[in-house]
Design a protein around this motif. Structure first.
Motif, PDB file in Angstrom:
ATOM      1  N   LEU A   1     -40.937  27.466  -5.834  1.00 20.62           N
ATOM      2  CA  LEU A   1     -40.259  26.449  -6.199  1.00 20.62           C
ATOM      3  C   LEU A   1     -38.826  27.006  -6.007  1.00 20.62           C
ATOM      4  CD1 LEU A   1     -41.847  25.515  -9.691  1.00 20.62           C
ATOM      5  CD2 LEU A   1     -42.002  24.355  -7.477  1.00 20.62           C
ATOM      6  N   VAL A   2     -37.864  25.901  -5.639  1.00 17.33           N
ATOM      7  CA  VAL A   2     -36.706  26.321  -5.353  1.00 17.33           C
ATOM      8  C   VAL A   2     -35.706  25.172  -6.417  1.00 17.33           C
ATOM      9  CG1 VAL A   2     -36.849  27.175  -2.968  1.00 17.33           C
ATOM     10  CG2 VAL A   2     -36.523  24.795  -3.318  1.00 17.33           C
TER      11      VAL A   2
ATOM     12  N   GLU B   1     -40.986  22.428  -4.708  1.00 18.90           N
ATOM     13  CA  GLU B   1     -41.560  23.192  -3.652  1.00 18.90           C
ATOM     14  C   GLU B   1     -40.450  23.452  -2.560  1.00 18.90           C
ATOM     15  OE1 GLU B   1     -43.107  20.686  -4.683  1.00 18.90           O
ATOM     16  OE2 GLU B   1     -44.857  21.184  -5.807  1.00 18.90           O
ATOM     17  N   CYS B   2     -40.676  24.760  -1.927  1.00 14.77           N
ATOM     18  CA  CYS B   2     -39.875  24.833  -0.789  1.00 14.77           C
ATOM     19  C   CYS B   2     -39.943  24.130   0.242  1.00 14.77           C
ATOM     20  CB  CYS B   2     -40.095  26.469  -0.381  1.00 14.77           C
ATOM     21  SG  CYS B   2     -39.759  27.002   1.226  1.00 14.77           S
ATOM     22  N   ASP B   3     -41.128  23.555   0.570  1.00 14.91           N
ATOM     23  CA  ASP B   3     -41.441  22.769   1.605  1.00 14.91           C
ATOM     24  C   ASP B   3     -42.868  22.108   1.520  1.00 14.91           C
ATOM     25  OD1 ASP B   3     -40.814  20.913   3.739  1.00 14.91           O
ATOM     26  OD2 ASP B   3     -40.810  22.527   5.290  1.00 14.91           O
ATOM     27  N   THR B   4     -43.308  21.412   2.396  1.00 15.02           N
ATOM     28  CA  THR B   4     -44.823  20.786   2.343  1.00 15.02           C
ATOM     29  C   THR B   4     -45.262  20.935   3.868  1.00 15.02           C
ATOM     30  OG1 THR B   4     -44.270  18.449   2.649  1.00 15.02           O
ATOM     31  CG2 THR B   4     -44.053  19.355   0.584  1.00 15.02           C
ATOM     32  N   THR B   5     -46.359  20.546   3.803  1.00 17.50           N
ATOM     33  CA  THR B   5     -46.898  20.607   5.238  1.00 17.50           C
ATOM     34  C   THR B   5     -46.553  19.373   5.977  1.00 17.50           C
ATOM     35  OG1 THR B   5     -48.989  19.747   4.593  1.00 17.50           O
ATOM     36  CG2 THR B   5     -48.767  22.193   4.708  1.00 17.50           C
TER      37      THR B   5
ATOM     38  N   ASP C   1     -33.614  23.752   0.246  1.00 15.75           N
ATOM     39  CA  ASP C   1     -32.348  24.205  -0.199  1.00 15.75           C
ATOM     40  C   ASP C   1     -31.647  24.825   1.042  1.00 15.75           C
ATOM     41  OD1 ASP C   1     -34.028  26.440  -0.213  1.00 15.75           O
ATOM     42  OD2 ASP C   1     -33.273  27.273  -2.108  1.00 15.75           O
ATOM     43  N   GLU C   2     -32.223  25.427   1.790  1.00 11.85           N
ATOM     44  CA  GLU C   2     -31.773  26.291   2.989  1.00 11.85           C
ATOM     45  C   GLU C   2     -31.481  25.263   4.101  1.00 11.85           C
ATOM     46  OE1 GLU C   2     -32.595  29.515   6.679  1.00 11.85           O
ATOM     47  OE2 GLU C   2     -33.902  29.140   5.218  1.00 11.85           O
TER      48      GLU C   2
ATOM     49  N   LEU D   1     -34.566  14.645  -3.957  1.00 12.78           N
ATOM     50  CA  LEU D   1     -34.575  15.238  -2.540  1.00 12.78           C
ATOM     51  C   LEU D   1     -33.732  16.435  -2.544  1.00 12.78           C
ATOM     52  CD1 LEU D   1     -35.326  12.198  -0.311  1.00 12.78           C
ATOM     53  CD2 LEU D   1     -36.983  14.059  -1.359  1.00 12.78           C
ATOM     54  N   GLY D   2     -34.178  17.905  -2.488  1.00 10.02           N
ATOM     55  CA  GLY D   2     -33.280  18.861  -2.341  1.00 10.02           C
ATOM     56  C   GLY D   2     -32.260  18.728  -1.094  1.00 10.02           C
ATOM     57  N   GLY D   3     -32.798  18.146   0.023  1.00 14.57           N
ATOM     58  CA  GLY D   3     -32.180  18.087   1.338  1.00 14.57           C
ATOM     59  C   GLY D   3     -30.914  17.303   1.084  1.00 14.57           C
ATOM     60  N   LEU D   4     -30.969  16.525   0.087  1.00 11.29           N
ATOM     61  CA  LEU D   4     -29.673  15.497  -0.177  1.00 11.29           C
ATOM     62  C   LEU D   4     -28.900  15.905  -1.229  1.00 11.29           C
ATOM     63  CD1 LEU D   4     -31.570  11.796   0.258  1.00 11.29           C
ATOM     64  CD2 LEU D   4     -30.178  13.318   1.881  1.00 11.29           C
TER      65      LEU D   4
END
Length: 327
Positions: A129-130, A138-142, A189-190, A275-278
């Protein structure tokens, strides 16, 4: 998205010979003047006019853009009698395009290909988790895939490469959050930090959806204005929304794809705060879900190389319009 006749006898022979010598020399000088020394008009126009293959009867319009460059030129009828000289037959100078300003010169674009083919091999890492400000995710998904096994991560990286090529040709600096060169991730987040660190003029996360099979169409996701914890999109919410609507219209025009029929009230737009990227972006950024991989019609498009090129063109055109202040 691109101009000899000889006469016989008599006392006039000497004068006629002299004229025959002087005229070609003058004409050659005139051609050199247009090909090398004349400062008016474009370089392309000058090169065309200096070409020895130009038609003697060509009008000023057919020789180029014309204008004042044509004034004072040797009469076209005289060119028919001019003997070829070294100056007249020399190849025209190559066009100098180094000074041409490209539309996106000085602009920075960050492309974020969604997911990573290797995420499935690193479930512990991508399930970590981030903090995204409004929650922990979650950091990412598939990612998803078509029923035939064509992976979303394969699609997103392919389209990102195609978009990059178009934008580079337009003069932009283009950075990818990853280029198939990582074991997993990057985490959401990265991905946001990469765009921030590049001081991007625009950032785009490329995806394809995994909705129910009956759903179809594409949509664009913009960030809502939030200020919670480490998330603060207040400054980028409005320009991101403009980027989203601009991208939406150009993607639809390039692909013929309809707006998603399963969310956004059929507008092809949603605004989200999860959405973390946003949430963590400090530069204008949106997501595009280019179609539903679980829908048979959309899957046919998404797996087609020619359609993906249209998709890339629509994305690049939307980004370009936004960066140029157009719609």
């Amino acid at each position: 998205m691109f101009r000899n006749e000889s006469y016989g006898g008599g006392k006039g022979r000497t004068l006629i010979i002299a004229v025959a010598v002087v005229v070609p020399a003058c004409l050659a000088g005139g051609l050199v003047y247009h090909a090398v020394g004349h400062s008016g008009g474009s370089e392309q126009d000058s090169a065309v006019r200096a070409s020895p293959t130009s038609s003697p009867s060509a009008s000023p319009t057919s020789a180029g853009t014309g204008g004042d460059d044509q004034k004072g030129s040797a009469p076209q009828a005289d060119l028919a009698g001019a003997a070829p000289t070294a100056q007249a037959t020399a190849s025209p100078r190559p066009l100098n395009t180094t000074g041409v300003k490209k539309p996106l010169a000085g602009k920075v674009v960050v492309l974020d290909p969604g997911h990573n083919l290797n995420n499935a091999k690193h479930t512990a890492e991508i399930n970590k988790l981030v903090n995204i400000g409004t929650a922990r995710k979650e950091c990412d998904t598939t990612g998803t895939e078509t029923n035939s096994g064509y992976a979303e991560a394969t699609y997103t990286l392919d389209v990102a490469h195609r978009v990059r090529a178009i934008l580079l040709a337009r003069g932009a600096q283009v950075k990818l959050t990853y280029d198939g060169d990582r074991a997993f991730g990057p985490c959401v987040d990265e991905r946001a930090r990469i765009g921030n660190g590049a001081h991007a003029d625009a950032a785009l996360s490329i995806h394809a959806d995994g909705a129910p099979a009956s759903a179809s169409g594409f949509h664009v996701i913009a960030p809502t204005s939030v200020h919670v914890g480490i998330a603060d999109t207040r400054k980028i919410a409005a320009p991101s929304y403009l980027l989203a609507t601009t991208l939406r219209s150009h993607f639809a025009a390039a692909t013929g794809e309809h707006f998603a029929d399963y969310l956004g009230d059929g507008t092809g737009m949603t605004v989200r705060d999860d959405l973390g990227g946003l949430n963590l972006s400090t530069v204008p950024k949106v997501f595009i879900e280019c179609g539903n991989m679980r829908n048979a019609h959309d899957a046919t498009s998404l797996t087609d190389s020619a359609w993906r090129q249209h998709a890339a063109q629509g994305i690049a055109d939307g980004l370009t319009a936004f960066l140029e202040g157009k719609r």
